[in-house]
Design a protein around this motif. Structure first.
Motif, PDB file in Angstrom:
ATOM      1  N   MET A   1      -5.275 -55.230  63.542  1.00 23.88           N
ATOM      2  CA  MET A   1      -6.129 -54.055  63.718  1.00 23.88           C
ATOM      3  C   MET A   1      -7.126 -54.305  64.847  1.00 23.88           C
ATOM      4  SD  MET A   1      -7.174 -53.031  59.907  1.00 23.88           S
ATOM      5  CE  MET A   1      -5.942 -52.599  58.717  1.00 23.88           C
ATOM      6  N   SER A   2      -7.260 -53.361  65.721  1.00 24.18           N
ATOM      7  CA  SER A   2      -8.224 -53.593  66.799  1.00 24.18           C
ATOM      8  C   SER A   2      -9.334 -52.555  66.723  1.00 24.18           C
ATOM      9  CB  SER A   2      -7.526 -53.491  68.147  1.00 24.18           C
ATOM     10  OG  SER A   2      -7.151 -52.164  68.366  1.00 24.18           O
ATOM     11  N   VAL A   3     -10.511 -53.021  67.009  1.00 29.06           N
ATOM     12  CA  VAL A   3     -11.660 -52.125  67.009  1.00 29.06           C
ATOM     13  C   VAL A   3     -12.259 -52.190  68.402  1.00 29.06           C
ATOM     14  CG1 VAL A   3     -13.926 -51.695  66.022  1.00 29.06           C
ATOM     15  CG2 VAL A   3     -12.084 -52.554  64.564  1.00 29.06           C
ATOM     16  N   VAL A   4     -12.343 -51.051  69.058  1.00 27.50           N
ATOM     17  CA  VAL A   4     -12.871 -51.043  70.424  1.00 27.50           C
ATOM     18  C   VAL A   4     -14.383 -50.932  70.336  1.00 27.50           C
ATOM     19  CG1 VAL A   4     -12.829 -49.855  72.634  1.00 27.50           C
ATOM     20  CG2 VAL A   4     -10.787 -49.892  71.195  1.00 27.50           C
ATOM     21  N   VAL A   5     -15.084 -51.831  70.971  1.00 29.58           N
ATOM     22  CA  VAL A   5     -16.537 -51.748  70.970  1.00 29.58           C
ATOM     23  C   VAL A   5     -17.028 -51.343  72.346  1.00 29.58           C
ATOM     24  CG1 VAL A   5     -16.846 -53.427  69.119  1.00 29.58           C
ATOM     25  CG2 VAL A   5     -16.826 -54.200  71.469  1.00 29.58           C
ATOM     26  N   SER A   6     -18.307 -51.105  72.455  1.00 24.41           N
ATOM     27  CA  SER A   6     -18.860 -50.637  73.717  1.00 24.41           C
ATOM     28  C   SER A   6     -18.623 -51.637  74.850  1.00 24.41           C
ATOM     29  CB  SER A   6     -20.332 -50.342  73.543  1.00 24.41           C
ATOM     30  OG  SER A   6     -20.907 -51.250  72.663  1.00 24.41           O
ATOM     31  N   ALA A 144     -12.786 -53.293  60.067  1.00 22.81           N
ATOM     32  CA  ALA A 144     -11.536 -53.915  59.606  1.00 22.81           C
ATOM     33  C   ALA A 144     -11.605 -54.211  58.107  1.00 22.81           C
ATOM     34  CB  ALA A 144     -11.270 -55.188  60.403  1.00 22.81           C
ATOM     35  N   VAL A 145     -12.752 -54.663  57.641  1.00 27.50           N
ATOM     36  CA  VAL A 145     -12.934 -54.926  56.203  1.00 27.50           C
ATOM     37  C   VAL A 145     -12.866 -53.608  55.435  1.00 27.50           C
ATOM     38  CG1 VAL A 145     -14.661 -55.642  54.465  1.00 27.50           C
ATOM     39  CG2 VAL A 145     -14.143 -57.130  56.422  1.00 27.50           C
ATOM     40  N   LYS A 146     -13.503 -52.580  55.975  1.00 30.70           N
ATOM     41  CA  LYS A 146     -13.464 -51.271  55.300  1.00 30.70           C
ATOM     42  C   LYS A 146     -12.018 -50.768  55.202  1.00 30.70           C
ATOM     43  CE  LYS A 146     -18.068 -49.462  56.499  1.00 30.70           C
ATOM     44  NZ  LYS A 146     -18.668 -50.357  57.502  1.00 30.70           N
ATOM     45  N   ALA A 147     -11.258 -50.979  56.268  1.00 30.21           N
ATOM     46  CA  ALA A 147      -9.864 -50.520  56.273  1.00 30.21           C
ATOM     47  C   ALA A 147      -9.060 -51.248  55.204  1.00 30.21           C
ATOM     48  CB  ALA A 147      -9.252 -50.752  57.655  1.00 30.21           C
ATOM     49  N   PHE A 148      -9.286 -52.554  55.079  1.00 31.85           N
ATOM     50  CA  PHE A 148      -8.582 -53.341  54.044  1.00 31.85           C
ATOM     51  C   PHE A 148      -8.908 -52.781  52.659  1.00 31.85           C
ATOM     52  CE2 PHE A 148      -8.197 -56.637  50.910  1.00 31.85           C
ATOM     53  CZ  PHE A 148      -7.091 -57.378  51.281  1.00 31.85           C
ATOM     54  N   VAL A 149     -10.177 -52.519  52.445  1.00 30.17           N
ATOM     55  CA  VAL A 149     -10.627 -52.000  51.150  1.00 30.17           C
ATOM     56  C   VAL A 149      -9.987 -50.637  50.883  1.00 30.17           C
ATOM     57  CG1 VAL A 149     -12.688 -51.160  49.915  1.00 30.17           C
ATOM     58  CG2 VAL A 149     -12.733 -53.370  51.098  1.00 30.17           C
ATOM     59  N   GLY A 150      -9.939 -49.798  51.923  1.00 32.77           N
ATOM     60  CA  GLY A 150      -9.315 -48.480  51.782  1.00 32.77           C
ATOM     61  C   GLY A 150      -7.847 -48.593  51.404  1.00 32.77           C
ATOM     62  N   GLU A 151      -7.162 -49.558  51.999  1.00 29.28           N
ATOM     63  CA  GLU A 151      -5.722 -49.715  51.740  1.00 29.28           C
ATOM     64  C   GLU A 151      -5.434 -50.377  50.394  1.00 29.28           C
ATOM     65  OE1 GLU A 151      -3.233 -48.437  53.207  1.00 29.28           O
ATOM     66  OE2 GLU A 151      -4.390 -47.586  54.847  1.00 29.28           O
ATOM     67  N   HIS A 152      -6.452 -50.967  49.770  1.00 32.08           N
ATOM     68  CA  HIS A 152      -6.239 -51.658  48.490  1.00 32.08           C
ATOM     69  C   HIS A 152      -6.919 -50.939  47.336  1.00 32.08           C
ATOM     70  CE1 HIS A 152      -4.921 -54.689  51.352  1.00 32.08           C
ATOM     71  NE2 HIS A 152      -4.238 -55.231  50.357  1.00 32.08           N
ATOM     72  N   GLY A 153      -7.053 -49.631  47.479  1.00 28.96           N
ATOM     73  CA  GLY A 153      -7.559 -48.810  46.360  1.00 28.96           C
ATOM     74  C   GLY A 153      -9.039 -48.958  46.103  1.00 28.96           C
ATOM     75  N   GLY A 154      -9.765 -49.536  47.087  1.00 25.07           N
ATOM     76  CA  GLY A 154     -11.184 -49.801  46.864  1.00 25.07           C
ATOM     77  C   GLY A 154     -12.097 -48.717  47.408  1.00 25.07           C
ATOM     78  N   VAL A 155     -13.365 -49.013  47.364  1.00 28.90           N
ATOM     79  CA  VAL A 155     -14.367 -48.016  47.727  1.00 28.90           C
ATOM     80  C   VAL A 155     -15.508 -48.704  48.484  1.00 28.90           C
ATOM     81  CG1 VAL A 155     -15.466 -48.219  45.433  1.00 28.90           C
ATOM     82  CG2 VAL A 155     -15.805 -46.142  46.751  1.00 28.90           C
ATOM     83  N   ILE A 156     -16.216 -47.885  49.265  1.00 30.72           N
ATOM     84  CA  ILE A 156     -17.380 -48.375  50.010  1.00 30.72           C
ATOM     85  C   ILE A 156     -18.623 -47.923  49.264  1.00 30.72           C
ATOM     86  CG2 ILE A 156     -18.673 -48.013  52.183  1.00 30.72           C
ATOM     87  CD1 ILE A 156     -15.789 -47.800  53.481  1.00 30.72           C
ATOM     88  N   LEU A 355     -11.210 -44.481  56.073  1.00 32.75           N
ATOM     89  CA  LEU A 355     -11.606 -43.174  55.533  1.00 32.75           C
ATOM     90  C   LEU A 355     -11.196 -43.009  54.074  1.00 32.75           C
ATOM     91  CD1 LEU A 355     -11.142 -40.630  58.460  1.00 32.75           C
ATOM     92  CD2 LEU A 355     -13.265 -41.347  57.368  1.00 32.75           C
ATOM     93  N   LYS A 356     -10.130 -43.697  53.676  1.00 34.38           N
ATOM     94  CA  LYS A 356      -9.736 -43.612  52.260  1.00 34.38           C
ATOM     95  C   LYS A 356     -10.880 -44.124  51.393  1.00 34.38           C
ATOM     96  CE  LYS A 356      -4.857 -44.304  53.278  1.00 34.38           C
ATOM     97  NZ  LYS A 356      -3.721 -45.204  53.271  1.00 34.38           N
ATOM     98  N   ALA A 357     -11.481 -45.248  51.807  1.00 32.89           N
ATOM     99  CA  ALA A 357     -12.577 -45.831  51.020  1.00 32.89           C
ATOM    100  C   ALA A 357     -13.889 -45.069  51.231  1.00 32.89           C
ATOM    101  CB  ALA A 357     -12.759 -47.296  51.397  1.00 32.89           C
ATOM    102  N   LEU A 358     -14.093 -44.563  52.454  1.00 35.81           N
ATOM    103  CA  LEU A 358     -15.327 -43.809  52.734  1.00 35.81           C
ATOM    104  C   LEU A 358     -15.319 -42.469  52.003  1.00 35.81           C
ATOM    105  CD1 LEU A 358     -15.907 -44.451  56.532  1.00 35.81           C
ATOM    106  CD2 LEU A 358     -17.607 -44.793  54.743  1.00 35.81           C
ATOM    107  N   ASP A 359     -14.165 -41.823  51.988  1.00 38.60           N
ATOM    108  CA  ASP A 359     -14.076 -40.532  51.297  1.00 38.60           C
ATOM    109  C   ASP A 359     -14.285 -40.711  49.796  1.00 38.60           C
ATOM    110  OD1 ASP A 359     -13.718 -39.215  53.638  1.00 38.60           O
ATOM    111  OD2 ASP A 359     -11.530 -39.068  53.492  1.00 38.60           O
ATOM    112  N   ARG A 360     -13.749 -41.825  49.253  1.00 40.32           N
ATOM    113  CA  ARG A 360     -13.982 -42.076  47.812  1.00 40.32           C
ATOM    114  C   ARG A 360     -15.481 -42.198  47.568  1.00 40.32           C
ATOM    115  NH1 ARG A 360      -9.688 -46.383  48.309  1.00 40.32           N
ATOM    116  NH2 ARG A 360      -7.800 -45.145  48.131  1.00 40.32           N
TER     117      ARG A 360
END
Ligand code: 13P
Ligand code: SF4
Length: 363
Positions: A1-6, A144-156, A355-360
């Motif tokens: 996973m890549s995250v583009v920063v400024s 990247a951590v948030k994405a992992f959590v989203g993909e594993h049924g978790g929440v933020i 967004l899966k975890a953020l929306d939850r």
């Protein structure tokens, strides 16, 4: 996973040579010109000089909600730290751009859980426990951590809603991995009735789980992360202040260690700290344990209360303090010039998973 920063990290020296008055004048004039197309968000820990120019000032939860709800501003300047700008970018539309005025304004706590460490921890912990584990990440974490959590049924969670969300998960008898702040996790779980003996500490550098008693009794696994600002406050300081000041009330942020939270009268997110103090009768004496930029502002904002910091020599968040008024002007100038220099952009795949975890959380 890549995250583009400024792209740009160093502010040109001409901005640093300008007087604060001139910078302020130019920001006001440019803000007027942009109108609704420019939205400036500022976290409560920002320097005083930034606050008058913010359209919204808030805690992480409030600012995430503002970003998610706004579809008018084409440019959102986030005066806060990197994970906040990343979160705002994920919550806004593709037509909106989010900017962080200083690319080096990170969060040392968020950096304490990288995706490789999380993947390693997940593999080991999943083997150790028969039942599924729910990952819960504090919003102070990388995309990247948030994405992992989203993909594993978790929440933020944020410090403003951690209790509500953790309660829901624990009521379903689910076992939790809470990262990266052990203190927010421990304080929240403890206040929900989980005994300390049912909590374990995951040491990411040693890939080691520290616990007492039986593995099967563990309900909450805490990641060994912490905030360098909030760990400065101690029980000794609180006891000393209570001796010196009769009827003192103490309120602290839940990123403080549990013994400090237990020695206080109450605790809460930065918004809750402000709300509780505002709602208390005039003359109430308060000692506050959170970033001193906010405490010092509250001292001025609530002249009818007697407010002090638990430790007025404690340092403020170094990265939040990187953003000066000059950075704000520089960012607006670069937006005008359409260079996108300070833009923070999270790639679509990471965004979709996060967004899966953020929306939850937001629902
Ligand atoms: P809040 O959730 O209160 O905004 O706090 C965020 C933070 O980074 C505190 O250190
Ligand atoms: Fe991160 Fe602590 Fe700064 Fe908050 S105060 S941004 S948790 S380092």
């Amino acid at each position: 996973m890549s995250v583009v920063v400024s792209k740009q990290q160093i502010i040109p020296s001409e901005y640093l040579a300008m007087s604060e008055e001139l910078i302020a004048e130019q920001i006001v004039e440019k803000k007027q010109r942009f109108g609704d197309e420019l939205l400036i968000l500022a976290h409560h820990y920002q320097k005083d000089e930034i606050i008058p120019f913010a359209d919204e000032i808030g805690d992480s939860l409030q600012l995430a909600r503002v970003a998610a709800a706004n579809r008018t501003a084409r440019h959102i300047v986030f005066c806060g730290v990197h994970f906040m700008a990343e979160t705002a970018d994920m919550l806004t539309s593709d037509e909106q751009k989010v900017y962080l005025p200083d690319a080096l304004a990170g969060c040392s706590m968020a950096d304490m859980a990288n995706i490789t460490q999380l993947e390693d921890a997940w593999e080991i912990l999943s083997e150790q426990f028969d039942e599924a584990i729910i990952p819960i990440t504090y919003i102070n974490s990388t995309a990247a951590v948030k994405a992992f959590v989203g993909e594993h049924g978790g929440v933020i969670v944020t410090s403003g809603n951690a209790e509500q969300i953790l309660k829901r998960v624990l009521e379903n008898n689910q076992r939790v991995l809470f990262l990266p702040d052990q203190h927010l996790g421990r304080n929240t779980a403890y206040h929900l009735g989980i005994p300390l003996a049912a909590m374990a500490l995951w040491q990411p550098k040693r890939t080691n789980l520290v616990y007492e008693g039986a593995l099967s009794d563990l309900r909450v696994i805490l990641w060994q992360g912490r905030c360098c600002v909030h760990q400065q406050y101690t029980v000794k300081q609180i006891k000393q202040l209570r001796q010196e000041i009769p009827d003192l009330k103490v309120i602290v942020h839940p990123e403080c260690p549990i013994e400090v939270v237990l020695a206080a009268d109450t605790y809460g997110s930065t918004k809750r700290i402000i709300d509780v103090v505002a709602a208390s009768p005039a003359g109430t004496k308060w000692a506050i344990g959170t970033d001193n930029n906010l405490v010092n502002r509250m001292i001025k904002q609530f002249p009818n209360h007697q407010i002090i910091s638990i430790d007025d020599t404690a340092f403020s968040c170094i990265t939040m303090n990187r953003i000066r008024l000059a950075h704000l002007l520089w960012t607006i100038d670069e937006i005008e010039a359409e260079t996108d220099l300070q833009q923070v952009k999270v790639d679509p795949q990471t965004t979709e998973s996060s967004l899966k975890a953020l929306d939850r959380m937001l629902s």
